[in-house]
Design an enzyme around this catalytic site. Sequence first.
Site, PDB file in Angstrom:
ATOM      1  N   THR A 168     -81.570 -31.141  60.615  1.00 24.14           N
ATOM      2  CA  THR A 168     -80.900 -30.427  61.705  1.00 24.14           C
ATOM      3  C   THR A 168     -80.237 -29.157  61.151  1.00 24.14           C
ATOM      4  OG1 THR A 168     -80.471 -32.487  62.880  1.00 24.14           O
ATOM      5  CG2 THR A 168     -78.919 -30.701  63.287  1.00 24.14           C
ATOM      6  N   ARG A 196     -85.717 -39.913  73.679  1.00 18.61           N
ATOM      7  CA  ARG A 196     -84.492 -40.182  72.889  1.00 18.61           C
ATOM      8  C   ARG A 196     -83.675 -38.891  72.748  1.00 18.61           C
ATOM      9  NH1 ARG A 196     -82.405 -37.965  67.790  1.00 18.61           N
ATOM     10  NH2 ARG A 196     -81.197 -39.589  66.782  1.00 18.61           N
ATOM     11  N   VAL A 197     -82.372 -38.976  72.966  1.00 21.37           N
ATOM     12  CA  VAL A 197     -81.483 -37.821  72.787  1.00 21.37           C
ATOM     13  C   VAL A 197     -80.509 -38.157  71.664  1.00 21.37           C
ATOM     14  CG1 VAL A 197     -79.691 -36.408  73.855  1.00 21.37           C
ATOM     15  CG2 VAL A 197     -81.690 -37.098  75.192  1.00 21.37           C
ATOM     16  N   ASP A 199     -77.320 -36.727  68.711  1.00 17.82           N
ATOM     17  CA  ASP A 199     -75.970 -36.154  68.726  1.00 17.82           C
ATOM     18  C   ASP A 199     -75.961 -34.649  68.941  1.00 17.82           C
ATOM     19  OD1 ASP A 199     -77.132 -36.305  65.942  1.00 17.82           O
ATOM     20  OD2 ASP A 199     -75.493 -34.884  65.619  1.00 17.82           O
ATOM     21  N   THR A 219     -74.795 -33.153  61.111  1.00 16.06           N
ATOM     22  CA  THR A 219     -76.207 -33.438  60.828  1.00 16.06           C
ATOM     23  C   THR A 219     -76.325 -34.863  60.299  1.00 16.06           C
ATOM     24  OG1 THR A 219     -77.989 -32.974  59.244  1.00 16.06           O
ATOM     25  CG2 THR A 219     -75.821 -32.175  58.644  1.00 16.06           C
ATOM     26  N   GLY A 220     -77.462 -35.489  60.557  1.00 17.43           N
ATOM     27  CA  GLY A 220     -77.663 -36.842  60.019  1.00 17.43           C
ATOM     28  C   GLY A 220     -78.129 -37.809  61.085  1.00 17.43           C
ATOM     29  N   GLY A 222     -78.363 -39.534  64.134  1.00 23.36           N
ATOM     30  CA  GLY A 222     -77.759 -39.206  65.415  1.00 23.36           C
ATOM     31  C   GLY A 222     -77.069 -40.378  66.083  1.00 23.36           C
TER      32      GLY A 222
HETATM   33  N1  GLY Z   1     -78.734 -35.413  63.977  1.00 18.98           N
HETATM   34  C1  GLY Z   1     -79.946 -35.185  64.632  1.00 18.98           C
HETATM   35  C2  GLY Z   1     -80.463 -36.305  65.389  1.00 18.98           C
HETATM   36  O1  GLY Z   1     -80.282 -37.477  64.992  1.00 18.98           O
HETATM   37  O2  GLY Z   1     -81.076 -36.091  66.384  1.00 18.98           O
END
Ligand code: GLY
Length: 299
Positions: A168, A196-197, A199, A219-220, A222
């Site tokens: 990200t 899927r959505v 963070d 980042t990481g 989600g």
């Molecule tokens: N941090 C990005 C995601 O998991 O979508």
Amino acid sequence: MSPQRARVPAPRVPTIIVHGGAGADPGQARDELREGVRTAVLEGWQVLREGGTALDGVERAVRALEDHPRFNAGRGSVLTSAGTIEMDASIMEGDRLHCGAVAAVSRIANPVTLARRVMEASGHVLLVGDGARAFAHAQGLRECDPESLVTPRQLARHQERMAAMKGTVGAVAMDRNGTVAAATSTGGLAGKLPGRVGDSALIGCGTYAESSIGGVSCTGDGEAIIRVVLARRALDYLKEADDPDHAAGVAVDLLVEEGRGQGGLILLDWRGRTGWAHSTPLMPVALMSPGLAEPRVPF
Ligand code: GLY
């Protein structure tokens, strides 16, 4: 009308920090990542140096990262389990807590710009899928062929069913008026279910800015970031401790221990001080402020 937040008198030192995602050490590709974040921070910095707003600065920096095929955002996004691209992005301006986000968009080369349009022109905070597409069309944003966002590298990874680095991208900036803005953009999780959505589309989870405290981009993993509402919690730690590095470290501990995930974040406080932390082997970071002749690229 939006409430005006109390503003703290401060030396207005424009500053910008960007990240290219927490993940594995890519070995020889490190130089490419370094050059990518360096270019992005310089693009955002040019906006701030010329007197532009923090919002313009973070949008410009994130667009540069979305255009770079090495990062998991825009062109170069990872693929879903169906072999498609679905991208999330968000942006926030910290004076009035104005924010906008998009999720599961596939035909937009720069989702961060669409997120900004949502903030400024829709009256909403989050638009997804076909609704986001129709809004982009109404706003006159050019659609791209989703195939043009698929890089040979991500296609090969998909075909080999390899786990991809969750790269990200994000930026946080403060302009000479003391306004703080933050933005985050991603292709999400490799092999995710369509729909899927993560963070990065959720204000308070992947992105947050409040000018009297600072701004954050995460980042990481989600799902883990969402569980602990990481971006807002990081700002709360910053408010308590008045130490960006400490706040970033405590927030990443929270992500690992309570969220049960891995990742990282960048943070900028109302004085222009930066901090970052990650639990993964690597997180490309670059930052720029008036005291620096060249961007700092500390990884
Ligand atoms: N941090 C990005 C995601 O998991 O979508």
